[in-house]
Design an enzyme around this catalytic site. Structure first.
Site, PDB file in Angstrom:
ATOM      1  N   LEU A 201     -37.849 -15.247 -48.893  1.00 45.31           N
ATOM      2  CA  LEU A 201     -37.627 -16.529 -48.204  1.00 45.31           C
ATOM      3  C   LEU A 201     -38.934 -17.300 -48.004  1.00 45.31           C
ATOM      4  O   LEU A 201     -39.048 -18.466 -48.388  1.00 45.31           O
ATOM      5  CB  LEU A 201     -36.958 -16.237 -46.851  1.00 45.31           C
ATOM      6  CG  LEU A 201     -36.829 -17.372 -45.846  1.00 45.31           C
ATOM      7  CD1 LEU A 201     -35.953 -18.483 -46.400  1.00 45.31           C
ATOM      8  CD2 LEU A 201     -36.252 -16.838 -44.536  1.00 45.31           C
ATOM      9  N   VAL A 202     -39.934 -16.661 -47.421  1.00 46.68           N
ATOM     10  CA  VAL A 202     -41.189 -17.351 -47.110  1.00 46.68           C
ATOM     11  C   VAL A 202     -42.040 -17.512 -48.374  1.00 46.68           C
ATOM     12  O   VAL A 202     -42.672 -18.554 -48.584  1.00 46.68           O
ATOM     13  CB  VAL A 202     -41.973 -16.611 -46.005  1.00 46.68           C
ATOM     14  CG1 VAL A 202     -43.238 -17.385 -45.629  1.00 46.68           C
ATOM     15  CG2 VAL A 202     -41.087 -16.417 -44.767  1.00 46.68           C
TER      16      VAL A 202
ATOM     17  N   TYR B 127     -38.685  -0.874 -37.046  1.00 44.95           N
ATOM     18  CA  TYR B 127     -39.301  -2.059 -37.652  1.00 44.95           C
ATOM     19  C   TYR B 127     -40.359  -2.659 -36.726  1.00 44.95           C
ATOM     20  O   TYR B 127     -41.464  -2.996 -37.143  1.00 44.95           O
ATOM     21  CB  TYR B 127     -38.198  -3.087 -37.946  1.00 44.95           C
ATOM     22  CG  TYR B 127     -38.690  -4.386 -38.522  1.00 44.95           C
ATOM     23  CD1 TYR B 127     -38.958  -4.501 -39.882  1.00 44.95           C
ATOM     24  CD2 TYR B 127     -38.870  -5.510 -37.715  1.00 44.95           C
ATOM     25  CE1 TYR B 127     -39.396  -5.705 -40.431  1.00 44.95           C
ATOM     26  CE2 TYR B 127     -39.310  -6.712 -38.248  1.00 44.95           C
ATOM     27  CZ  TYR B 127     -39.571  -6.808 -39.601  1.00 44.95           C
ATOM     28  OH  TYR B 127     -40.009  -8.002 -40.126  1.00 44.95           O
TER      29      TYR B 127
ATOM     30  N   LYS C  24     -44.417  -3.127 -37.431  1.00 44.20           N
ATOM     31  CA  LYS C  24     -45.041  -4.451 -37.469  1.00 44.20           C
ATOM     32  C   LYS C  24     -46.169  -4.562 -36.444  1.00 44.20           C
ATOM     33  O   LYS C  24     -47.218  -5.142 -36.723  1.00 44.20           O
ATOM     34  CB  LYS C  24     -43.987  -5.542 -37.228  1.00 44.20           C
ATOM     35  CG  LYS C  24     -43.108  -5.823 -38.444  1.00 44.20           C
ATOM     36  CD  LYS C  24     -43.902  -6.498 -39.551  1.00 44.20           C
ATOM     37  CE  LYS C  24     -43.028  -7.028 -40.668  1.00 44.20           C
ATOM     38  NZ  LYS C  24     -43.823  -7.565 -41.787  1.00 44.20           N
TER      39      LYS C  24
ATOM     40  N   PRO D 244     -43.967 -15.552 -36.821  1.00 50.85           N
ATOM     41  CA  PRO D 244     -42.972 -16.627 -36.808  1.00 50.85           C
ATOM     42  C   PRO D 244     -41.770 -16.247 -35.958  1.00 50.85           C
ATOM     43  O   PRO D 244     -41.496 -15.061 -35.737  1.00 50.85           O
ATOM     44  CB  PRO D 244     -42.559 -16.766 -38.274  1.00 50.85           C
ATOM     45  CG  PRO D 244     -43.026 -15.531 -38.957  1.00 50.85           C
ATOM     46  CD  PRO D 244     -43.916 -14.760 -38.041  1.00 50.85           C
TER      47      PRO D 244
ATOM     48  N   ASN E 226     -37.455 -17.152 -35.699  1.00 52.66           N
ATOM     49  CA  ASN E 226     -36.407 -16.924 -36.712  1.00 52.66           C
ATOM     50  C   ASN E 226     -36.536 -17.918 -37.871  1.00 52.66           C
ATOM     51  O   ASN E 226     -36.306 -19.107 -37.688  1.00 52.66           O
ATOM     52  CB  ASN E 226     -35.018 -17.066 -36.082  1.00 52.66           C
ATOM     53  CG  ASN E 226     -34.668 -15.896 -35.187  1.00 52.66           C
ATOM     54  OD1 ASN E 226     -35.456 -15.501 -34.329  1.00 52.66           O
ATOM     55  ND2 ASN E 226     -33.493 -15.332 -35.379  1.00 52.66           N
TER      56      ASN E 226
ATOM     57  N   HIS F  85     -29.589 -12.064 -41.500  1.00 50.91           N
ATOM     58  CA  HIS F  85     -29.908 -12.655 -40.208  1.00 50.91           C
ATOM     59  C   HIS F  85     -28.840 -13.665 -39.805  1.00 50.91           C
ATOM     60  O   HIS F  85     -27.981 -14.031 -40.588  1.00 50.91           O
ATOM     61  CB  HIS F  85     -31.295 -13.284 -40.260  1.00 50.91           C
ATOM     62  CG  HIS F  85     -32.380 -12.261 -40.356  1.00 50.91           C
ATOM     63  ND1 HIS F  85     -33.090 -12.029 -41.520  1.00 50.91           N
ATOM     64  CD2 HIS F  85     -32.857 -11.376 -39.445  1.00 50.91           C
ATOM     65  CE1 HIS F  85     -33.973 -11.056 -41.305  1.00 50.91           C
ATOM     66  NE2 HIS F  85     -33.848 -10.641 -40.065  1.00 50.91           N
TER      67      HIS F  85
ATOM     68  N   ARG G  28     -32.201 -18.570 -29.612  1.00 50.63           N
ATOM     69  CA  ARG G  28     -33.232 -18.316 -30.613  1.00 50.63           C
ATOM     70  C   ARG G  28     -34.018 -19.596 -30.921  1.00 50.63           C
ATOM     71  O   ARG G  28     -33.473 -20.696 -30.846  1.00 50.63           O
ATOM     72  CB  ARG G  28     -32.616 -17.805 -31.927  1.00 50.63           C
ATOM     73  CG  ARG G  28     -31.913 -16.451 -31.838  1.00 50.63           C
ATOM     74  CD  ARG G  28     -32.877 -15.308 -31.603  1.00 50.63           C
ATOM     75  NE  ARG G  28     -32.216 -14.006 -31.530  1.00 50.63           N
ATOM     76  CZ  ARG G  28     -31.872 -13.396 -30.399  1.00 50.63           C
ATOM     77  NH1 ARG G  28     -32.092 -13.974 -29.224  1.00 50.63           N
ATOM     78  NH2 ARG G  28     -31.303 -12.201 -30.420  1.00 50.63           N
TER      79      ARG G  28
END
Length: 321
Positions: A17-18, A143, A147, A170, A172, A186, A215
């Site tokens: 995605l990013v 997770y 991270k 970031p 969502n 998600h 969110r």
């Protein structure tokens, strides 16, 4: 004459995605700069859980700068099933990438964290200083801890070697090229896919949970532009939250209603309250970002969502789902 390459930027998770958003900003919006060479890796290029493969791909490209996006990711329901896998796989990936970057003498690494790493029991809004102030939410602790360890790793590289390795957090993220899987994805891409399918079948849109959790959503293209700024101009080792402001937080119900408008969905919307809500909120402060970039213009949520829905409909056959 073309300038010699001063920066060779390697992007792990380059097809996600990013990563796709960064490619778009570089290639379609003229976001690249003279003297920059961009390399986007996908899982086809190297298994980053494997140390030797990671070292080999870094030795091949010898990046001066790294944007580390690759991770084993998933939504709430997938995380709840396999916390051990999330912990081990992400620890391997992160250790391999950071060490390989160090070994090729990369001067800067920017890794991507997530707001789910923050303490579950906390005051709001959350800021960058609060990452390690208590356990994360139990639903995805594997997770989250993996991270968080990137931040520990970065501080240790700075202390021991003076490395400028940092991280961004970031909120969502959503946009084109997301994973629109309904079971494991998600919330926003899941809602888009569900609404698209329900529309086709003439059935109601069933939203999982009560719709009350809140969110902050950031458009992947906005995030990409900010990550480029971090790579070039942000010089702290401490993380920076990349997010819209607290006042931009939306409930899942509001998000579902926005999806309904964006897709012109005509059926009814129902909430399956037997399903888990996850964390009620994880409101993050973007005060630090605003101190650096007070004039950054975020894409309005409804506009970004419309562009994402239009992309999904146009690319339905090839979208990850």
């Amino acid at each position: 004459t073309a300038q010699p390459t001063q920066k060779r930027v390697l992007v792990t998770g380059g097809s996600g995605l990013v990563g796709r958003a960064i490619q778009h900003v570089i290639n379609e919006e003229g976001g690249g700069k003279d003297g920059e060479e961009w390399i986007f890796l996908s899982s086809k290029d190297a298994d980053l859980m494997n140390k030797e493969e990671t070292q080999a791909v870094f030795q091949k490209h010898k990046p001066t700068h790294v944007i580390h996006l690759a991770a084993m990711v998933g939504g709430l329901f997938k995380n709840m099933r396999v916390n051990l896998d999330f912990w081990r796989n992400n620890i391997y990936i992160n250790d391999n990438v950071l060490q390989a970057a160090h070994e090729v003498d990369a001067v800067k690494v920017v890794s991507c964290l997530s707001t789910c790493i923050f303490p579950d029991k906390t005051t709001y809004p959350i800021d960058e200083t609060m990452i390690h102030n208590g356990p994360p939410h139990a639903s995805n602790f594997g997770y989250s801890y993996a991270k968080r360890m990137i931040d520990v790793h970065n501080r240790a590289y700075f202390e021991q070697y003076g490395r400028s390795y940092t991280s961004v957090i970031p909120t969502n993220v959503f946009g084109p090229h997301d994973n629109f899987n309904i079971e494991d994805g998600h919330v926003l891409p899941g809602l888009i896919h569900k609404a698209y399918r329900a529309q086709k079948e003439g059935k109601p849109l069933v939203v999982w949970g009560s719709g009350t959790p809140r969110r902050q959503f950031i458009y992947s293209l906005d995030l990409a532009r900010l990550v480029l700024w971090v790579v070039r101009d942000y010089n702290e080792v401490e993380p920076i939250i990349l997010s819209v402001g607290e006042e931009e937080e939306v409930s899942i119900k509001e998000a579902a209603e926005a999806v309904v408008r964006a897709l012109d969905f005509k059926e009814e919307v129902v909430y399956d309250t037997d399903k888990s809500d996850g964390q009620f909120k994880k409101t993050a402060s973007n005060a630090k970002l605003m101190r650096y970039l007070p004039n950054f213009a975020f894409t309005p949520f409804e506009k970004a969502l419309k562009e994402t829905c239009d992309w999904f409909v146009a690319n339905y056959d090839n979208a990850r789902k």
